[in-house]
Design a protein around this motif. Sequence first.
Motif, PDB file in Angstrom:
ATOM      1  N   PRO A  79     -35.140  15.114 -63.042  1.00 56.23           N
ATOM      2  CA  PRO A  79     -34.855  16.249 -63.816  1.00 56.23           C
ATOM      3  C   PRO A  79     -34.909  17.688 -63.281  1.00 56.23           C
ATOM      4  CG  PRO A  79     -36.604  15.149 -64.823  1.00 56.23           C
ATOM      5  CD  PRO A  79     -35.901  14.546 -63.649  1.00 56.23           C
ATOM      6  N   HIS A  80     -35.948  17.624 -62.204  1.00 55.55           N
ATOM      7  CA  HIS A  80     -36.380  18.971 -61.839  1.00 55.55           C
ATOM      8  C   HIS A  80     -35.252  19.603 -60.771  1.00 55.55           C
ATOM      9  CE1 HIS A  80     -39.670  18.013 -64.138  1.00 55.55           C
ATOM     10  NE2 HIS A  80     -40.013  16.803 -63.505  1.00 55.55           N
ATOM     11  N   GLY A  81     -34.259  19.063 -60.525  1.00 58.69           N
ATOM     12  CA  GLY A  81     -33.515  19.765 -59.511  1.00 58.69           C
ATOM     13  C   GLY A  81     -32.881  18.610 -58.680  1.00 58.69           C
ATOM     14  N   PRO A  82     -31.779  19.185 -57.798  1.00 59.10           N
ATOM     15  CA  PRO A  82     -31.275  18.272 -56.822  1.00 59.10           C
ATOM     16  C   PRO A  82     -32.144  18.175 -55.732  1.00 59.10           C
ATOM     17  CG  PRO A  82     -30.018  20.453 -57.012  1.00 59.10           C
ATOM     18  CD  PRO A  82     -31.118  20.546 -58.136  1.00 59.10           C
ATOM     19  N   SER A  83     -31.762  16.841 -55.106  1.00 61.64           N
ATOM     20  CA  SER A  83     -32.464  16.641 -53.985  1.00 61.64           C
ATOM     21  C   SER A  83     -31.787  16.487 -52.607  1.00 61.64           C
ATOM     22  CB  SER A  83     -33.329  15.276 -54.118  1.00 61.64           C
ATOM     23  OG  SER A  83     -32.441  14.365 -54.444  1.00 61.64           O
ATOM     24  N   ASN A  84     -30.390  16.880 -52.760  1.00 61.62           N
ATOM     25  CA  ASN A  84     -29.574  16.593 -51.876  1.00 61.62           C
ATOM     26  C   ASN A  84     -29.069  15.132 -51.262  1.00 61.62           C
ATOM     27  OD1 ASN A  84     -29.149  19.482 -51.574  1.00 61.62           O
ATOM     28  ND2 ASN A  84     -30.903  19.561 -50.177  1.00 61.62           N
ATOM     29  N   GLY A  85     -29.907  14.250 -52.138  1.00 60.53           N
ATOM     30  CA  GLY A  85     -29.424  12.807 -51.832  1.00 60.53           C
ATOM     31  C   GLY A  85     -30.101  12.091 -50.816  1.00 60.53           C
ATOM     32  N   TYR A  86     -30.873  12.763 -50.129  1.00 61.29           N
ATOM     33  CA  TYR A  86     -31.820  12.109 -49.140  1.00 61.29           C
ATOM     34  C   TYR A  86     -32.715  11.206 -49.723  1.00 61.29           C
ATOM     35  CZ  TYR A  86     -29.522  15.243 -45.448  1.00 61.29           C
ATOM     36  OH  TYR A  86     -29.068  15.755 -44.683  1.00 61.29           O
ATOM     37  N   TYR A  87     -32.794   9.910 -49.211  1.00 61.77           N
ATOM     38  CA  TYR A  87     -33.629   9.121 -49.756  1.00 61.77           C
ATOM     39  C   TYR A  87     -34.494   8.299 -48.663  1.00 61.77           C
ATOM     40  CZ  TYR A  87     -30.310   5.476 -48.489  1.00 61.77           C
ATOM     41  OH  TYR A  87     -29.366   4.686 -47.954  1.00 61.77           O
ATOM     42  N   THR A  88     -35.285   7.672 -49.103  1.00 63.50           N
ATOM     43  CA  THR A  88     -36.250   6.876 -48.066  1.00 63.50           C
ATOM     44  C   THR A  88     -36.190   5.562 -48.661  1.00 63.50           C
ATOM     45  OG1 THR A  88     -37.965   8.589 -48.678  1.00 63.50           O
ATOM     46  CG2 THR A  88     -37.968   7.713 -46.407  1.00 63.50           C
ATOM     47  N   ASN A  99     -20.311  10.419 -46.663  1.00 66.19           N
ATOM     48  CA  ASN A  99     -19.850   9.897 -45.476  1.00 66.19           C
ATOM     49  C   ASN A  99     -21.050   9.250 -44.863  1.00 66.19           C
ATOM     50  OD1 ASN A  99     -17.184   9.773 -45.922  1.00 66.19           O
ATOM     51  ND2 ASN A  99     -16.935  11.917 -45.283  1.00 66.19           N
ATOM     52  N   ASP A 100     -22.250   9.351 -45.194  1.00 64.11           N
ATOM     53  CA  ASP A 100     -23.448   9.076 -44.643  1.00 64.11           C
ATOM     54  C   ASP A 100     -24.146   8.059 -45.517  1.00 64.11           C
ATOM     55  OD1 ASP A 100     -25.835   8.735 -43.205  1.00 64.11           O
ATOM     56  OD2 ASP A 100     -26.117  10.814 -42.952  1.00 64.11           O
ATOM     57  N   VAL A 101     -24.393   6.871 -44.999  1.00 59.59           N
ATOM     58  CA  VAL A 101     -25.069   5.629 -45.640  1.00 59.59           C
ATOM     59  C   VAL A 101     -26.569   6.130 -46.315  1.00 59.59           C
ATOM     60  CG1 VAL A 101     -26.005   4.420 -43.833  1.00 59.59           C
ATOM     61  CG2 VAL A 101     -25.309   3.523 -45.843  1.00 59.59           C
ATOM     62  N   ASN A 102     -26.843   7.161 -45.386  1.00 64.83           N
ATOM     63  CA  ASN A 102     -28.496   7.825 -45.773  1.00 64.83           C
ATOM     64  C   ASN A 102     -28.303   8.751 -46.789  1.00 64.83           C
ATOM     65  OD1 ASN A 102     -29.644   6.059 -43.842  1.00 64.83           O
ATOM     66  ND2 ASN A 102     -28.772   7.612 -42.335  1.00 64.83           N
ATOM     67  N   ILE A 103     -27.075   9.188 -47.290  1.00 66.09           N
ATOM     68  CA  ILE A 103     -27.295  10.134 -48.433  1.00 66.09           C
ATOM     69  C   ILE A 103     -26.594   9.382 -49.728  1.00 66.09           C
ATOM     70  CG2 ILE A 103     -26.258  12.291 -49.215  1.00 66.09           C
ATOM     71  CD1 ILE A 103     -26.423  13.132 -46.078  1.00 66.09           C
ATOM     72  N   GLY A 104     -27.473   9.487 -50.639  1.00 67.37           N
ATOM     73  CA  GLY A 104     -26.857   8.945 -51.783  1.00 67.37           C
ATOM     74  C   GLY A 104     -26.640  10.060 -52.944  1.00 67.37           C
ATOM     75  N   TRP A 105     -26.252   9.632 -54.192  1.00 72.03           N
ATOM     76  CA  TRP A 105     -26.237  10.631 -55.064  1.00 72.03           C
ATOM     77  C   TRP A 105     -27.291  10.951 -55.938  1.00 72.03           C
ATOM     78  CZ3 TRP A 105     -23.587   9.916 -60.675  1.00 72.03           C
ATOM     79  CH2 TRP A 105     -23.118  11.068 -60.923  1.00 72.03           C
ATOM     80  N   ASP A 106     -27.700  12.374 -56.182  1.00 72.75           N
ATOM     81  CA  ASP A 106     -28.995  12.717 -56.749  1.00 72.75           C
ATOM     82  C   ASP A 106     -28.691  12.616 -58.115  1.00 72.75           C
ATOM     83  OD1 ASP A 106     -27.496  14.909 -56.461  1.00 72.75           O
ATOM     84  OD2 ASP A 106     -29.096  15.944 -55.623  1.00 72.75           O
ATOM     85  N   GLY A 107     -27.305  12.789 -58.712  1.00 66.27           N
ATOM     86  CA  GLY A 107     -26.964  12.750 -60.277  1.00 66.27           C
ATOM     87  C   GLY A 107     -26.699  14.348 -60.578  1.00 66.27           C
ATOM     88  N   TYR A 108     -26.701  15.254 -59.294  1.00 71.58           N
ATOM     89  CA  TYR A 108     -26.212  16.482 -59.786  1.00 71.58           C
ATOM     90  C   TYR A 108     -24.775  16.589 -59.414  1.00 71.58           C
ATOM     91  CZ  TYR A 108     -30.953  17.526 -60.973  1.00 71.58           C
ATOM     92  OH  TYR A 108     -32.252  17.555 -61.501  1.00 71.58           O
ATOM     93  N   VAL A 109     -24.037  17.491 -60.039  1.00 70.64           N
ATOM     94  CA  VAL A 109     -22.669  17.767 -59.734  1.00 70.64           C
ATOM     95  C   VAL A 109     -22.754  19.465 -59.952  1.00 70.64           C
ATOM     96  CG1 VAL A 109     -20.307  17.778 -60.309  1.00 70.64           C
ATOM     97  CG2 VAL A 109     -21.662  15.991 -61.131  1.00 70.64           C
ATOM     98  N   ASN A 110     -22.828  20.086 -58.634  1.00 71.08           N
ATOM     99  CA  ASN A 110     -22.258  21.522 -58.509  1.00 71.08           C
ATOM    100  C   ASN A 110     -23.900  21.967 -59.079  1.00 71.08           C
ATOM    101  OD1 ASN A 110     -20.135  21.466 -57.328  1.00 71.08           O
ATOM    102  ND2 ASN A 110     -19.131  21.654 -59.509  1.00 71.08           N
TER     103      ASN A 110
END
Lengths: 436, 186
Positions: free
Chosen positions: A344-353, A388-399
Amino acid sequence: MEHDFNHIEDLFRNAFSGYQVPPSPGLWKGLVRKLKVREFLRFDPSSFNMYYLGAIVTVGVAGVLLLGKPGQQDRLDTQAAQTDMLQAPEQDYEVAQPVQKEETPLNEAQNEATKAEAEAINNKTIKEQDARHESEVAEVPYVTPRLEAQESSQVAILKAREEDGFRTLMPLAAFEAGQWSGCVPFTVTFSNTSEYAESYSWNFGDGGMSEKKEPTYIFDEPGEYAVTLIAEGSHGKDVVTHNVTVFGRPKASFEIYPEDVYIPDEPVNFHNYSQNAERYRWDFGDGEISEAAEPVHYYKTTGNYNIRLIAWSAEGCVDSLTITNAFESTACNIQFPNAFRPNPHGPSNGYYTDGRTTNEVFHPVCKGVVEYQLRIYNRMGQLVFESNDVNIGWDGYVNDKLARPDVYIWKARGRFSNGQEFVKFGNVTLVKSDIN
Amino acid sequence: MTDESRIIKRCIRKDRSAQQQLFDMYASILLGVCRRYTLDLPEAEDILQEGFIKIFLNLKNFSGKGPLINWMRKIMINTAITYYHKHYKHRFHQEIEESETTGVLTVEEWDADFTREELLKVIQDLPPGYRMVFNLYAIEGYKHKEIGELLDIDVNTSKSQYSRARKLIREQLMKLEKKKKLKTLK
């Protein structure tokens, strides 16, 4: 009817009319000997002679003595009878004969003594008569030893003949085998149960022969073989035939499809090309087995598997085939979770480990993905996220605004490192985070 | 008075030389009879001896009707039967399989000339019971009823044994013929 089957009869009747066999040279002498015995044993008033008289006297006297004298008196009488007349020693002797075995040698000696004391002339006649008694008494129930011996020797000869007769019987061919049928190569040890035979000859029906009594034979071609045993004895031969069935073995054969398998999602198909088989057992090499003809198997983990197929024919013959390292198992794989809770504290750009358990980013768990496209739509069908990058997922933020908790639809497509393409879709629930 | 009847008279008086004369005259032909009933020669000679003893001991009962040889032959056959009873009958007793098909009798034509030795072998290889019946019926010409009485068996047994003996013989002869043909081909 009588008419048309007279051939054999005629054949034999003609052959044996006037059939002569010269007797062997000693036959007449033997015949005379036997004849003499028979003539002698045959009572015939016309040939009544001294022999018969002697026999009658002997029998009579013996009878009187047996009836009139209890055993104990015997010895006393014998001694007392020293001066007796001609008959006394003879009587004793006659009595002594049947009872001899039970009497002591002493008594025998006494008998001898009394005999010796008898007058010379008397002695002579007695001996003569005794000698005759021995053979003549045969008319009476007592059988004297000499005749007995003669009889028994005849019996012995007859017995020998009978045994001869047995030995010279026609041989009887017979044999057994542990099993009359088996799988190729079929090894059979024949046990010979022939009788009266001396030599054997075997024909195994496939060109093989043997002269052994109990041969062991290997049939190396499938088929039906008539095994023939000819047992030959001195008086002919006998033939017996048994069938031996040799079954062909099945041929186990199979292929695996595909050769590269994406485990665990993809099944391995087994194509069964076995011949002459009707029952199977598959060992997939991962501890699981199947008895299906063409099974489909899902492996759970990658690895090198040795696959073994055992095939049985209808007759129970068996063959097996093992393929080692049967296929390339590639652990290419992609899987998506069905819920996530954005930060809830802000987008993470979808990078994950990988390995983080915060579950703040919606992303697949995958291996060997080389091409990748992920699209997520909301309930209205609007595209909310694309990657288009398997390493980037959705962080739940739209715009940069947190999307509202709802169920979203996702669709993923791409290609694995082995060239396999994939298309997957599903839905994911966005769970609202607790706001601290 | 013929020569033979003189010999007979002397034989009755137990004249050994006359007996030997009689023996010499008829032994081989009678042994030929015995031989057919037996497995081997010693057996046949046993029967011959036994038969001659009967002949000598009973010669005075010979009626003089018909030739002496026929009477003697009959004695030999009876002796052979006695011998068979004594030595074989029960030991080789065989169950009668019922109702063997008599079948259609094929015409029997034998191309090969069988020697007497071959035929004798065929006979002597028969089971003893079959051998008796075959000899008595086929060669001696007894009726089945008589054979039944002589062998102490049922008339039907005699018949069935005969037909089986005959079948065996035919098989043997066919084998023999085949063998001979093969030989001549070689």
